[in-house]
Design a protein around this motif. Structure first.
Motif, PDB file in Angstrom:
ATOM      1  N   ARG A  11       0.825  -1.208   0.065  1.00 21.60           N
ATOM      2  CA  ARG A  11       0.034  -0.109   0.138  1.00 21.60           C
ATOM      3  C   ARG A  11       0.822   1.325   0.003  1.00 21.60           C
ATOM      4  O   ARG A  11       1.958   1.401  -0.853  1.00 21.60           O
ATOM      5  N   ARG A  12       0.772   1.926   0.873  1.00 23.01           N
ATOM      6  CA  ARG A  12       1.316   3.325   1.083  1.00 23.01           C
ATOM      7  C   ARG A  12       2.982   3.136   1.333  1.00 23.01           C
ATOM      8  O   ARG A  12       3.655   4.008   1.286  1.00 23.01           O
ATOM      9  N   GLY A  13       3.197   1.868   1.964  1.00 24.51           N
ATOM     10  CA  GLY A  13       4.591   1.678   2.644  1.00 24.51           C
ATOM     11  C   GLY A  13       5.585   1.601   1.456  1.00 24.51           C
ATOM     12  O   GLY A  13       6.721   1.506   1.876  1.00 24.51           O
ATOM     13  N   ALA A  14       5.231   1.086   0.447  1.00 25.76           N
ATOM     14  CA  ALA A  14       6.434   1.140  -0.625  1.00 25.76           C
ATOM     15  C   ALA A  14       5.770   0.378  -1.908  1.00 25.76           C
ATOM     16  O   ALA A  14       4.514   0.302  -2.219  1.00 25.76           O
ATOM     17  N   ARG A  15       6.774   0.428  -3.013  1.00 26.31           N
ATOM     18  CA  ARG A  15       6.410   0.173  -4.319  1.00 26.31           C
ATOM     19  C   ARG A  15       6.827  -1.449  -4.502  1.00 26.31           C
ATOM     20  O   ARG A  15       7.865  -1.551  -4.884  1.00 26.31           O
ATOM     21  N   ALA A  16       6.441  -2.294  -3.742  1.00 28.54           N
ATOM     22  CA  ALA A  16       6.791  -3.739  -3.648  1.00 28.54           C
ATOM     23  C   ALA A  16       5.554  -4.634  -3.400  1.00 28.54           C
ATOM     24  O   ALA A  16       4.562  -4.419  -2.903  1.00 28.54           O
ATOM     25  N   LEU A  17       5.858  -5.922  -3.778  1.00 26.26           N
ATOM     26  CA  LEU A  17       5.060  -7.222  -3.416  1.00 26.26           C
ATOM     27  C   LEU A  17       6.057  -8.254  -2.880  1.00 26.26           C
ATOM     28  O   LEU A  17       7.015  -8.582  -3.314  1.00 26.26           O
ATOM     29  N   TYR A  18       5.518  -8.900  -1.869  1.00 24.37           N
ATOM     30  CA  TYR A  18       6.251 -10.197  -1.233  1.00 24.37           C
ATOM     31  C   TYR A  18       5.547 -11.335  -1.319  1.00 24.37           C
ATOM     32  O   TYR A  18       4.152 -11.466  -1.261  1.00 24.37           O
ATOM     33  N   ALA A  19       6.192 -12.669  -1.567  1.00 28.78           N
ATOM     34  CA  ALA A  19       5.546 -13.927  -1.439  1.00 28.78           C
ATOM     35  C   ALA A  19       6.476 -14.701  -0.246  1.00 28.78           C
ATOM     36  O   ALA A  19       7.540 -14.577  -0.344  1.00 28.78           O
ATOM     37  N   LEU A  20       5.584 -15.520   0.364  1.00 27.50           N
ATOM     38  CA  LEU A  20       6.148 -16.486   1.389  1.00 27.50           C
ATOM     39  C   LEU A  20       5.465 -17.810   1.125  1.00 27.50           C
ATOM     40  O   LEU A  20       4.220 -17.777   0.818  1.00 27.50           O
ATOM     41  N   ASP A  21       6.186 -18.834   1.562  1.00 21.74           N
ATOM     42  CA  ASP A  21       5.735 -20.242   1.478  1.00 21.74           C
ATOM     43  C   ASP A  21       5.445 -20.469   3.000  1.00 21.74           C
ATOM     44  O   ASP A  21       6.410 -20.527   3.650  1.00 21.74           O
ATOM     45  N   VAL A  22       4.253 -20.489   3.319  1.00 18.01           N
ATOM     46  CA  VAL A  22       3.885 -21.128   4.558  1.00 18.01           C
ATOM     47  C   VAL A  22       3.090 -22.203   4.773  1.00 18.01           C
ATOM     48  O   VAL A  22       2.464 -22.840   5.366  1.00 18.01           O
ATOM     49  N   THR A  23       3.573 -23.228   3.894  1.00 19.03           N
ATOM     50  CA  THR A  23       2.875 -24.706   3.827  1.00 19.03           C
ATOM     51  C   THR A  23       3.275 -25.215   5.171  1.00 19.03           C
ATOM     52  O   THR A  23       2.429 -26.010   5.506  1.00 19.03           O
ATOM     53  N   ASP A  24       4.503 -25.150   5.773  1.00 11.10           N
ATOM     54  CA  ASP A  24       4.788 -25.390   7.050  1.00 11.10           C
ATOM     55  C   ASP A  24       4.890 -24.183   7.777  1.00 11.10           C
ATOM     56  O   ASP A  24       5.751 -23.482   7.782  1.00 11.10           O
TER      57      ASP A  24
END
Length: 169
Positions: free
Chosen positions: A13-26
Motif C-alpha cells: 500500500r502506501r508503505g512501498a512499491r513492492a510485493l512479497y511472497a512467502l511459502d507457509v506450507t509449514d
C-alpha cells in the motif's frame, strides 16, 4: 502425495512499491519466496501496491521475462499501483501519472513477469490502484478475462490474448 502448497502474497500500500511472497506450507517454518519492487526487471511501472493480487491459472505456453518457457502457469494478477506524487493533488489540478499505468501478470511461484497489460496508447495515462477482477468465463480452470479500473474512472477489459476494450469511462 506432496502436501498442498500454501503461499501468502503481501502488498505494501502506501508503505512501498513492492510485493512479497512467502511459502507457509509449514507454518512453523515459513520461507521467503521472492520480492518484486519497481527496481525489478520489467517492473518500472510498479507504483504503491494497493491492488490485492488475484491468483489464477493461464492456459498455454508463455515465455517469462527471464526467457524461461512455461506451460499453464499459476499466476498473480494485480493493478500496477497508485502514483501518489501525481494523484494526491488539489481538485482541478492537472494529473499526469508516471507509473502504475496497467496490470501485471506474474508467475506466482517465482514472481517472474509474464505479461504487463496496458490500454492502447492514448486511451489512458492513469494509475491502476484498485483490485482487478480475474474471470474464468467457461469454468475450465483457466483465466479468460481481466477487468480493471484506473484512477480516472475508466474500466478496461483485458482478454488473455491481450486485446483491450475500454468498457466504460
Amino acid at each position: 502425495t506432496a502436501p498442498t502448497k500454501t503461499w501468502l502474497f503481501a502488498t505494501m500500500r502506501r508503505g512501498a512499491r513492492a510485493l512479497y511472497a512467502l511459502d507457509v506450507t509449514d507454518p512453523d517454518v515459513p520461507k521467503f519466496m521472492w520480492r518484486i519492487t519497481n527496481a525489478s526487471t520489467g517492473f518500472s511501472e510498479l507504483a504503491q501496491t494497493w491492488s490485492e493480487p488475484k491468483i489464477a491459472k493461464l492456459k498455454g505456453t508463455f515465455t517469462r521475462a527471464d526467457a524461461t518457457v512455461i506451460t499453464d502457469p499459476v499466476v498473480l494478477v494485480f493493478g500496477a499501483g497508485y502514483d501518489a506524487a501525481q494523484e494526491d493533488k488539489p481538485t482541478g489540478s492537472l494529473v499526469t501519472p508516471t507509473m502504475g499505468r496497467g496490470v501485471f501478470v506474474v508467475e506466482a511461484e517465482t514472481g517472474q513477469l509474464i505479461q504487463f497489460l496496458q490500454p492502447t496508447s492514448g486511451v489512458t495515462g492513469y494509475s491502476f490502484a484498485a483490485d482487478v477482477n480475474a474471470l474464468d468465463l467457461n469454468a475450465d480452470g483457466y483465466l479468460d478475462r481481466i477487468y480493471a479500473g484506473d484512477t480516472n474512472a475508466n474500466l478496461f477489459r483485458f482478454d488473455t490474448q491481450q486485446s483491450v476494450t475500454n468498457v466504460a469511462s
